[in-house]
Design a protein around this motif. Structure first.
Motif, mmCIF file in Angstrom:
data_model
loop_
_atom_site.group_PDB
_atom_site.id
_atom_site.type_symbol
_atom_site.label_atom_id
_atom_site.label_comp_id
_atom_site.label_asym_id
_atom_site.label_seq_id
_atom_site.Cartn_x
_atom_site.Cartn_y
_atom_site.Cartn_z
ATOM 1 N N GLY A 1 33.566 30.755 2.733
ATOM 2 C CA GLY A 1 33.363 30.119 3.971
ATOM 3 C C GLY A 1 32.754 30.700 4.947
ATOM 4 O O GLY A 1 32.258 31.861 4.756
ATOM 5 N N HIS B 1 30.115 35.425 7.730
ATOM 6 C CA HIS B 1 29.670 36.433 9.080
ATOM 7 C C HIS B 1 29.932 37.808 8.543
ATOM 8 O O HIS B 1 29.131 38.642 9.351
ATOM 9 C CB HIS B 1 30.761 36.142 9.951
ATOM 10 N N ARG B 2 30.294 38.303 7.627
ATOM 11 C CA ARG B 2 30.561 39.778 7.147
ATOM 12 C C ARG B 2 29.744 40.032 5.937
ATOM 13 O O ARG B 2 28.963 40.822 5.833
ATOM 14 C CB ARG B 2 31.784 40.044 7.025
ATOM 15 N N PRO C 1 33.738 32.379 8.196
ATOM 16 C CA PRO C 1 34.017 33.612 8.454
ATOM 17 C C PRO C 1 33.830 34.857 7.359
ATOM 18 O O PRO C 1 33.502 35.825 7.810
ATOM 19 C CB PRO C 1 35.590 33.485 8.615
ATOM 20 N N GLY D 1 36.642 27.317 4.342
ATOM 21 C CA GLY D 1 37.333 28.682 4.061
ATOM 22 C C GLY D 1 38.465 28.720 4.742
ATOM 23 O O GLY D 1 39.177 29.790 4.529
ATOM 24 N N ASN D 2 39.075 27.552 5.085
ATOM 25 C CA ASN D 2 40.384 27.833 5.695
ATOM 26 C C ASN D 2 41.182 26.624 4.999
ATOM 27 O O ASN D 2 40.979 25.460 4.602
ATOM 28 C CB ASN D 2 40.444 27.002 7.279
ATOM 29 N N LEU E 1 32.773 28.000 15.344
ATOM 30 C CA LEU E 1 31.808 27.091 14.901
ATOM 31 C C LEU E 1 31.069 26.361 16.232
ATOM 32 O O LEU E 1 29.908 26.297 16.277
ATOM 33 C CB LEU E 1 32.326 26.129 13.940
ATOM 34 N N LEU F 1 36.511 45.801 -0.426
ATOM 35 C CA LEU F 1 38.033 46.217 0.154
ATOM 36 C C LEU F 1 38.595 45.664 -0.878
ATOM 37 O O LEU F 1 40.065 46.156 -1.021
ATOM 38 C CB LEU F 1 38.160 45.743 1.585
ATOM 39 N N LYS G 1 37.460 26.507 -3.299
ATOM 40 C CA LYS G 1 38.461 27.614 -3.398
ATOM 41 C C LYS G 1 38.483 28.554 -4.752
ATOM 42 O O LYS G 1 39.335 29.280 -5.144
ATOM 43 C CB LYS G 1 40.163 27.088 -3.534
ATOM 44 N N GLY H 1 31.934 44.654 3.113
ATOM 45 C CA GLY H 1 33.299 45.039 2.601
ATOM 46 C C GLY H 1 34.115 43.595 2.128
ATOM 47 O O GLY H 1 35.145 44.099 1.474
ATOM 48 N N GLU I 1 31.984 35.473 16.724
ATOM 49 C CA GLU I 1 31.914 35.128 15.427
ATOM 50 C C GLU I 1 33.127 35.100 14.589
ATOM 51 O O GLU I 1 33.916 36.203 14.524
ATOM 52 C CB GLU I 1 30.817 35.633 14.897
ATOM 53 N N SER I 2 33.667 33.947 14.140
ATOM 54 C CA SER I 2 34.627 33.993 13.198
ATOM 55 C C SER I 2 34.572 35.141 11.996
ATOM 56 O O SER I 2 33.370 35.191 11.391
ATOM 57 C CB SER I 2 34.855 32.536 12.557
ATOM 58 N N THR I 3 35.607 35.715 11.761
ATOM 59 C CA THR I 3 35.676 36.802 10.748
ATOM 60 C C THR I 3 37.087 36.923 10.241
ATOM 61 O O THR I 3 38.344 36.770 10.855
ATOM 62 C CB THR I 3 35.338 38.067 11.545
ATOM 63 N N LEU I 4 37.046 37.366 8.899
ATOM 64 C CA LEU I 4 38.445 37.368 8.102
ATOM 65 C C LEU I 4 38.850 38.811 8.493
ATOM 66 O O LEU I 4 38.450 39.756 7.972
ATOM 67 C CB LEU I 4 37.919 37.461 6.791
ATOM 68 N N LEU J 1 39.831 41.387 5.664
ATOM 69 C CA LEU J 1 38.642 42.098 4.969
ATOM 70 C C LEU J 1 37.697 42.774 5.977
ATOM 71 O O LEU J 1 36.502 43.023 5.585
ATOM 72 C CB LEU J 1 38.021 41.123 4.089
ATOM 73 N N THR J 2 38.091 43.193 7.002
ATOM 74 C CA THR J 2 37.277 43.819 8.040
ATOM 75 C C THR J 2 38.291 45.285 8.533
ATOM 76 O O THR J 2 39.190 45.051 8.979
ATOM 77 C CB THR J 2 37.298 42.967 9.193
ATOM 78 N N LEU J 3 37.524 46.205 8.204
ATOM 79 C CA LEU J 3 38.116 47.575 8.639
ATOM 80 C C LEU J 3 37.817 47.387 10.065
ATOM 81 O O LEU J 3 36.802 47.187 10.690
ATOM 82 C CB LEU J 3 37.197 48.848 7.870
#
Lengths: 301, 157
Positions: free
Chosen positions: A120, A125-126, A122, B134-135, B115, A56, A206, A52, B57-60, B63-65
């Motif tokens: 990155g 992970h998806r 996170p 990513g941060n 991590l 999304l 970025k 997603g 697990e680190s997740t945004l 962007l997650t339903l």
């Protein structure tokens, strides 16, 4: 353990921030069998979702709309298996799992490097390989490597299953050979394959890649495969570079000729990330870097 | 509007029937549950400010339903002390202190905690810094953040 769960009233004011954007609405289903998933995505107004992380955003930007989102995350497609000299990656396996597999970095270094180049941790992970394939972004970091590795896309539909070479599967940005109601089950690549992926970006952490170059020597091949990403709407192979790279360890002048010839005869895109002329320069530099990274060292005598 | 959804947030089991199917985890946490520690930055997956842990697990979360994480164990900055690596990360960030305005801090803490708990990833300081790409810190206060990470890397153990 101390637990904080404030019970803040979700009044209209509190919600107004989230709702200030164009409202995105759809219903959500998560089938647990492939048959049910195929039925669900075959229904008009439905769209499949895996990670997603791109889809999304498309909803937010009103690029797409759907009555129903069909999650593929209930399907048994999160595998990473090896059979018959091929690595098979389930379409909904999060990219991070490919990266953490201890053998991928050894057997398919280019694949490892390309996965590592996506967003990155996170996000990885998806995000999934199936999603990356369907999005078919011109700047995808995965597609050049998969193209250089001569990947096969394994597809299921209501009629049965089929396999397609990635080269046939890719058409352009957001355009792939996937009929309505079809789903990607997995992607497979031969291994072991000396390989590398290198990229150039305006801001490394970025931004997406301006140009990405992958090289790979698949088992039994007569030359190195060279694939270019970010230059035209879909990643392409470079036969004009490959013909100089028949040796497993090409000579220095062969690498130079391949780097110079890599973008021969192809009109590259100019966009806000790079001009056509700069992309040509990047390709020649990155082809050389990718080969330097991928060519195995001489075995000690 | 839709079927009830079960979540475990910071160790508390919840069942909610007021969520929209299209709702993002970020909005559920902030606006339904009042957990404002999780920040909204870009909402496009670029900044990492909304990072939470889903089953460790680190997740945004932007962007997650929320529907996609039904039945999982979600940890936000408010509950990070309950994660195995959480207290060490908080101590390291507090000792510097590794923040300027603090808006990106929950995302950094959650991503770093994830991590350090992840099997198979290496925890050398250079890797940890690389894996936190990513941060984003808009104050550009990275030096103190990197020093805090240095206190957590394997080299020092």
């Amino acid at each position: 353990m101390r637990v904080y769960l404030a019970s803040v009233a979700t009044d209209g004011k509190a919600n107004s921030h989230a709702l200030a954007r164009p409202p995105v609405t759809f219903s959500f289903v998560q089938p647990t069998s492939v048959e049910a998933a195929l039925r669900a995505v075959g229904t008009p107004g439905s769209v499949a979702i895996a990670g997603g992380t791109d889809l999304l955003l498309d909803f937010d930007n009103q690029r797409i709309a759907a009555d129903r989102v069909v999650s593929l995350n209930g399907l048994p497609w999160k595998h990473l298996t090896r059979a018959g000299g091929r690595l098979v990656v389930g379409s909904t396996l999060p990219l991070r799992r490919i990266e953490l597999d201890p053998r991928v970095a050894v057997d398919l270094p280019g694949l490892y490097q390309s996965v590592h180049a996506v967003g990155g941790v996170p996000l990885r992970h998806r995000a999934t390989m199936g999603g990356n394939l369907v999005r078919a972004s011109p700047a995808s970091d995965l597609l050049p490597v998969l193209l250089a590795l001569e990947a096969t896309v394994h597809i299921v539909g209501a009629y049965g299953s089929r396999a397609s070479s990635l080269d046939d599967f890719l058409r352009g940005s957001r355009s792939v050979d996937l009929a309505p109601g079809e789903l990607i089950e997995s992607v497979s690549v031969p291994y072991p394959a000396p390989s590398a992926y290198v990229w150039q970006r305006v801001r490394p952490a970025k931004d997406i890649s301006q140009v990405g170059v992958a090289v790979a020597r698949v088992p039994g091949a007569g030359h190195w495969n060279v694939a270019l990403g970010g230059v035209v709407p879909r990643p392409i192979r470079s036969p004009s570079a490959e013909r100089h790279l028949t040796r497993l360890r090409p000579k220095a002048e062969e690498i130079t000729r391949a780097a110079e010839a890599a973008s021969e005869g192809v009109a590259f895109a100019t966009d806000r990330r790079a001009s056509e002329a700069y992309r040509h320069l990047l390709v020649s530099v990155l082809v050389r870097r990718a080969l330097d990274k991928a060519i195995p060292p001489e075995a000690p005598s | 509007m839709s079927q009830p959804i079960r979540l475990t947030v910071n160790g508390t089991d919840l069942e909610r029937s007021d969520l929209d199917d299209a709702e993002r985890l970020l909005d559920t946490l902030r606006w339904r549950l009042g957990l404002k520690g999780t920040k909204e930055g870009c909402r496009t997956g670029d900044c990492g400010a909304c990072t939470v842990l889903v089953d460790g697990e680190s997740t945004l979360s932007c962007l997650t339903l929320t529907r996609e994480v039904e039945g999982t164990r979600i940890t936000t900055i408010e509950g990070v002390r309950g994660e195995p690596a959480g207290p060490n990360v908080l101590t390291a960030f507090g000792a510097e202190p590794a923040l300027q305005c603090g808006y990106c801090t929950p995302g950094f803490v959650m991503a770093l905690t994830g991590l350090l708990q992840e099997e198979g990833s290496t925890h050398r300081t250079s890797n940890l810094v690389d894996e936190l790409e990513g941060n984003l810190c808009r104050c550009t206060g990275y030096r103190s953040i990197i020093r805090a990470i240095g206190a957590l890397g394997d080299e020092l153990r």
